[in-house]
Design a protein around this motif. Structure first.
Motif, PDB file in Angstrom:
ATOM      1  N   VAL A 128     -22.901  62.579  14.154  1.00 61.98           N
ATOM      2  CA  VAL A 128     -24.383  63.328  14.107  1.00 61.98           C
ATOM      3  C   VAL A 128     -24.897  64.617  14.518  1.00 61.98           C
ATOM      4  CG1 VAL A 128     -26.678  62.263  13.339  1.00 61.98           C
ATOM      5  CG2 VAL A 128     -25.150  60.786  12.804  1.00 61.98           C
ATOM      6  N   TRP A 129     -25.024  64.517  15.505  1.00 60.83           N
ATOM      7  CA  TRP A 129     -25.798  65.542  16.376  1.00 60.83           C
ATOM      8  C   TRP A 129     -25.061  66.455  16.784  1.00 60.83           C
ATOM      9  CZ3 TRP A 129     -26.487  60.196  20.008  1.00 60.83           C
ATOM     10  CH2 TRP A 129     -27.196  60.012  20.041  1.00 60.83           C
ATOM     11  N   LEU A 130     -23.111  66.170  17.067  1.00 63.06           N
ATOM     12  CA  LEU A 130     -23.122  68.040  16.804  1.00 63.06           C
ATOM     13  C   LEU A 130     -23.192  68.352  16.031  1.00 63.06           C
ATOM     14  CD1 LEU A 130     -21.531  69.781  19.234  1.00 63.06           C
ATOM     15  CD2 LEU A 130     -19.490  68.285  17.686  1.00 63.06           C
ATOM     16  N   GLU A 160     -26.562  66.246   5.322  1.00 61.67           N
ATOM     17  CA  GLU A 160     -25.708  66.375   4.197  1.00 61.67           C
ATOM     18  C   GLU A 160     -25.312  66.645   3.925  1.00 61.67           C
ATOM     19  OE1 GLU A 160     -29.358  64.883   4.107  1.00 61.67           O
ATOM     20  OE2 GLU A 160     -29.029  63.301   4.827  1.00 61.67           O
ATOM     21  N   ARG A 161     -26.453  68.108   3.716  1.00 60.13           N
ATOM     22  CA  ARG A 161     -25.495  69.179   3.091  1.00 60.13           C
ATOM     23  C   ARG A 161     -23.783  69.668   4.211  1.00 60.13           C
ATOM     24  NH1 ARG A 161     -28.837  74.529   3.436  1.00 60.13           N
ATOM     25  NH2 ARG A 161     -26.192  75.601   2.155  1.00 60.13           N
ATOM     26  N   ILE A 162     -24.028  69.319   4.757  1.00 58.91           N
ATOM     27  CA  ILE A 162     -23.243  70.043   5.885  1.00 58.91           C
ATOM     28  C   ILE A 162     -21.657  69.497   5.312  1.00 58.91           C
ATOM     29  CG2 ILE A 162     -22.219  69.280   8.382  1.00 58.91           C
ATOM     30  CD1 ILE A 162     -25.606  69.946   9.639  1.00 58.91           C
ATOM     31  N   TYR A 163     -21.718  67.683   5.156  1.00 56.01           N
ATOM     32  CA  TYR A 163     -20.458  67.186   5.071  1.00 56.01           C
ATOM     33  C   TYR A 163     -20.597  67.259   3.822  1.00 56.01           C
ATOM     34  CZ  TYR A 163     -20.488  64.155   8.909  1.00 56.01           C
ATOM     35  OH  TYR A 163     -20.017  63.830  10.813  1.00 56.01           O
ATOM     36  N   ALA A 164     -21.526  67.790   2.591  1.00 59.12           N
ATOM     37  CA  ALA A 164     -21.127  68.126   1.505  1.00 59.12           C
ATOM     38  C   ALA A 164     -19.904  69.412   1.383  1.00 59.12           C
ATOM     39  CB  ALA A 164     -22.527  68.606   0.341  1.00 59.12           C
ATOM     40  N   ALA A 165     -20.390  70.671   2.607  1.00 62.39           N
ATOM     41  CA  ALA A 165     -19.516  71.632   2.705  1.00 62.39           C
ATOM     42  C   ALA A 165     -18.301  71.682   3.001  1.00 62.39           C
ATOM     43  CB  ALA A 165     -20.620  72.518   3.864  1.00 62.39           C
TER      44      ALA A 165
END
Length: 167
Positions: free
Chosen positions: A26-28, A39-44
């Protein structure tokens, strides 16, 4: 006394694993790409195919140290008399607990590296980072290793020895 020492270090290991896992997942990513929602980070990462590599390393880190921590606690709190020879003195249990905490802390950075690099490769601003808590975990781990090693040497030097046989 040994049970208290083992319980304290078992609790510290569990807390460090939980905090390190949240830090990595989460924090990193939020610190590496601060203007992008999680959510967008994990989608990318999923679209680029890096998501499995990002998840595998911290999961292996968590599983390995969770198993070692569980073995440490269960081996030092035996219910059966056959396991009594494996019991450590409190100072030895503290030294081993510190070494385990140190391993968790030191290898946290290694497990989070794939996440930080993948996020910085895929999303702007494109630079790697570490969270302040991640740095505390790593430096705390290094200090715990040093103190645990010193305490372990002190435990070895001060252990009771059998009296020499008189001829």
């Amino acid at each position: 006394m040994r049970r208290i020492v083992v319980g304290v270090f078992g609790g510290l290991l569990a807390a460090m694993l939980a905090i390190g896992t949240v830090d990595t997942f989460v924090w990193l990513p939020e610190a590496t790409a601060p203007s992008i929602p999680l959510e967008r980070i994990y989608a990318a990462l999923g679209d680029s195919g890096d998501l499995l590599a990002c998840i595998a390393s911290p999961v292996i880190w968590f599983g390995f140290w969770a198993v070692l921590g569980t073995l440490f606690v269960t081996a030092q709190l035996p219910a059966h008399p056959a396991f009594r020879p494996m019991l450590l003195r409190p100072v030895s249990a503290a030294a081993l607990g510190l070494l385990l905490l140190g391993g968790v802390g030191f290898f946290h950075w290694w497990s989070a590296f794939a996440m930080a690099m993948s996020v910085s490769d895929e999303l702007p601003p494109g630079y790697g980072t570490i969270t302040p808590l991640g740095m505390v975990i790593v430096l705390g781990g290094l200090i715990a290793i040093a103190v645990g090693a010193l305490l372990g040497v002190a435990a070895l030097v001060s252990r009771p020895r059998a009296a020499p046989a008189l001829s």
